[in-house]
Design an enzyme around this catalytic site. Structure first.
Site, PDB file in Angstrom:
ATOM      1  N   MET A  44       7.405  -7.615   7.847  1.00 31.81           N
ATOM      2  CA  MET A  44       8.273  -7.355   6.705  1.00 31.81           C
ATOM      3  C   MET A  44       8.967  -6.010   6.824  1.00 31.81           C
ATOM      4  O   MET A  44      10.127  -5.858   6.483  1.00 31.81           O
ATOM      5  CB  MET A  44       7.469  -7.411   5.410  1.00 31.81           C
ATOM      6  CG  MET A  44       8.270  -7.075   4.166  1.00 31.81           C
ATOM      7  SD  MET A  44       7.280  -7.187   2.666  1.00 31.81           S
ATOM      8  CE  MET A  44       8.398  -6.483   1.470  1.00 31.81           C
ATOM      9  N   VAL A  99       7.442   1.156  10.157  1.00 34.27           N
ATOM     10  CA  VAL A  99       7.265   2.529   9.695  1.00 34.27           C
ATOM     11  C   VAL A  99       7.558   3.485  10.847  1.00 34.27           C
ATOM     12  O   VAL A  99       7.055   3.303  11.965  1.00 34.27           O
ATOM     13  CB  VAL A  99       5.838   2.761   9.160  1.00 34.27           C
ATOM     14  CG1 VAL A  99       5.682   4.200   8.668  1.00 34.27           C
ATOM     15  CG2 VAL A  99       5.525   1.782   8.034  1.00 34.27           C
ATOM     16  N   LYS A 108       9.561   3.932   5.831  1.00 33.68           N
ATOM     17  CA  LYS A 108       9.264   2.500   5.903  1.00 33.68           C
ATOM     18  C   LYS A 108      10.569   1.743   5.702  1.00 33.68           C
ATOM     19  O   LYS A 108      11.208   1.856   4.653  1.00 33.68           O
ATOM     20  CB  LYS A 108       8.240   2.125   4.829  1.00 33.68           C
ATOM     21  CG  LYS A 108       7.705   0.707   4.928  1.00 33.68           C
ATOM     22  CD  LYS A 108       6.566   0.497   3.931  1.00 33.68           C
ATOM     23  CE  LYS A 108       5.938  -0.875   4.072  1.00 33.68           C
ATOM     24  NZ  LYS A 108       4.795  -1.060   3.126  1.00 33.68           N
ATOM     25  N   ASP A 110      -4.649  -6.263  -1.307  1.00 32.65           N
ATOM     26  CA  ASP A 110      -4.802  -6.281   0.152  1.00 32.65           C
ATOM     27  C   ASP A 110      -5.622  -5.081   0.620  1.00 32.65           C
ATOM     28  O   ASP A 110      -5.242  -4.376   1.560  1.00 32.65           O
ATOM     29  CB  ASP A 110      -3.435  -6.295   0.833  1.00 32.65           C
ATOM     30  CG  ASP A 110      -3.494  -6.813   2.270  1.00 32.65           C
ATOM     31  OD1 ASP A 110      -4.481  -7.502   2.617  1.00 32.65           O
ATOM     32  OD2 ASP A 110      -2.555  -6.540   3.041  1.00 32.65           O
TER      33      ASP A 110
END
Length: 247
Positions: free
Chosen positions: A1, A4, A19, A117
């Site tokens: 997705m 970084v 990011k 997460d």
């Protein structure tokens, strides 16, 4: 997705982490909104054990957020290095780690945010020796009605997912505390309780199986420590610790 990068803030002359949302994600419905939500969620949290967001913006086709740069290693890196030597964390080290992660989760939960997460790769040491919880990319703000996750989609990491998260049920902060219980088990035993070759088997373990005994792997642990781990890994959220501080 997202990727970084280490970067230099020329104006303030400090190292930062940038990011950047991937081009594919930038054109996937819901993901740009989730990325913005992540930036807003983390920016609303001020805690030494939660990553700090400095800025968010767009430059051409790129969408990015600027965060504090964490020196590392991650907790996952440390677990891997210890495993290669046939070692595990000491009880004193585990206690120090858990104090910081429980404090981070309590701060997030107090603000109405569920991380969803929690795992060792999302816990990174900074240069001051503090453990910092990162990656709120799939976090949920319980105070907002908007949900950017596709209906029916199970999110999270199978080795650390809570039973209710695996079943795609509504979540409470207790789900994060279960995931932290999995991390606690791994810190003490050197592996997760339901590790499997397939994500589905790991998720079924969380939903259906009792955790394996801990003390045969760590004979130095008092029985009370194993009871704490088992309570953290209770299938029923009501039977778990009520907060990170209680854990």
């Amino acid at each position: 997705m997202a990727s970084v990068y280490r970067a230099l803030d020329k104006r303030l002359q400090r190292q930062v982490a940038v990011k950047v949302l991937s081009p594919v994600a930038a054109h996937t419905p819901g993901l740009p909104e989730r990325f913005l939500q992540e930036a807003r969620l983390v920016a609303s949290l001020r805690h030494p054990n939660i990553v700090t967001v400095y800025d968010y913006g767009e430059q051409g086709d790129h969408t990015y957020m600027v965060q504090e740069l964490l020196a590392g290693p991650t907790l996952a890196d440390q677990l891997k290095a210890l495993a290669a030597q046939g070692q595990v964390f000491s009880r004193e080290q585990v206690l120090a780690i858990m104090r910081q992660l429980t404090a981070a989760l309590d701060a997030a939960h107090a603000a109405g945010i569920i991380h969803r997460d929690v795992k060792p790769s999302n816990a990174i040491w900074n240069e001051r020796g503090e453990l910092v919880l990162t990656d709120f990319g799939i976090a949920k703000n319980t105070q907002l009605p908007t949900e950017y996750t596709q209906a029916g989609m199970v999110i999270g990491t199978p080795d650390y997912i809570s039973p209710e998260q695996a079943r795609n049920l509504p979540l409470t902060p207790s789900s994060d505390l279960y995931s932290l219980g999995v991390v606690l088990f791994e810190l003490l035993a050197g592996q997760t309780p339901f590790h499997s070759d397939t994500p589905l088997a790991a998720m079924l373990g969380h939903m259906q199986e009792a955790p394996p005994p801990l003390r045969p792997r760590r004979p130095d642990l008092p029985p009370a420590v194993e009871r704490v781990v088992l309570q953290a890994l209770a299938k029923d959220p009501a039977q778990r610790f009520r907060s990170g501080g209680a854990l």
